[in-house]
Write an enzyme that holds these catalytic residues in place. Structure first.
Site, PDB file in Angstrom:
ATOM      1  N   ARG A 102       0.834  -1.210   0.000  1.00  0.00           N
ATOM      2  CA  ARG A 102       0.000   0.000   0.000  1.00  0.00           C
ATOM      3  C   ARG A 102       0.860   1.248   0.000  1.00  0.00           C
ATOM      4  O   ARG A 102       1.928   1.293   0.600  1.00  0.00           O
ATOM      5  CB  ARG A 102      -0.880   0.000   1.246  1.00  0.00           C
ATOM      6  CG  ARG A 102      -1.795   1.230   1.329  1.00  0.00           C
ATOM      7  CD  ARG A 102      -2.648   1.225   2.565  1.00  0.00           C
ATOM      8  NE  ARG A 102      -1.889   1.691   3.712  1.00  0.00           N
ATOM      9  CZ  ARG A 102      -2.384   1.836   4.930  1.00  0.00           C
ATOM     10  NH1 ARG A 102      -3.650   1.538   5.164  1.00  0.00           N
ATOM     11  NH2 ARG A 102      -1.643   2.255   5.911  1.00  0.00           N
ATOM     12  N   CYS A 104       0.094   5.425   0.861  1.00  0.00           N
ATOM     13  CA  CYS A 104      -0.907   6.346   1.403  1.00  0.00           C
ATOM     14  C   CYS A 104      -0.313   7.742   1.352  1.00  0.00           C
ATOM     15  O   CYS A 104       0.766   7.982   1.903  1.00  0.00           O
ATOM     16  CB  CYS A 104      -1.274   5.971   2.842  1.00  0.00           C
ATOM     17  SG  CYS A 104      -2.566   7.036   3.544  1.00  0.00           S
TER      18      CYS A 104
END
Length: 124
Positions: A102, A104
């Protein structure tokens, strides 16, 4: 050959793009914002918006015949990095076991003034 994925269980595209594309067993989901596809409403607050975003991603993947367990990468865009912990709490409810890779990032503005957007890549 690419296949366009479309569903009424996630917000419709608000521009010249597809909700998702499948190619070679991979599903590339466009960024999902916290619009309730049934009502067009946007919930208040980062927790409610995170729930709606992740529900939209889950529904879009289902339309492609994939699931959250098959997600290998997500990119999360949030308007305020101070909401990172709250987003993580909601995010963790949708990914169990080996979580996807991920990124972010905090952004200054998102479509429709929402607080969060997320895109995902899944392997079928």
């Amino acid at each position: 050959m690419k296949k366009v994925i479309s569903t009424t269980n996630a917000p419709a595209a608000i521009g010249p793009y597809s909700q998702a594309i499948e190619v070679n067993g991979m599903v590339f989901a466009s960024g999902q914002i916290p619009v309730n596809p049934a009502t067009g409403e946007i919930p208040e607050g980062i927790e409610a918006q995170a729930e709606q975003v992740l529900t939209n991603v889950k529904n879009l993947l289902a339309a492609a015949g994939a699931s959250m367990e098959q997600v290998v990468k997500t990119t999360v865009f949030i308007q305020n990095m101070d909401d990172f912990g709250k987003v993580n709490e909601i995010y963790a409810k949708y990914f169990e076991g080996a979580c996807p890779a991920r990124s972010c990032v905090e952004v200054s503005k998102l479509p429709k003034g929402v607080l969060m957007e997320m895109e995902a890549i899944a392997a079928k």
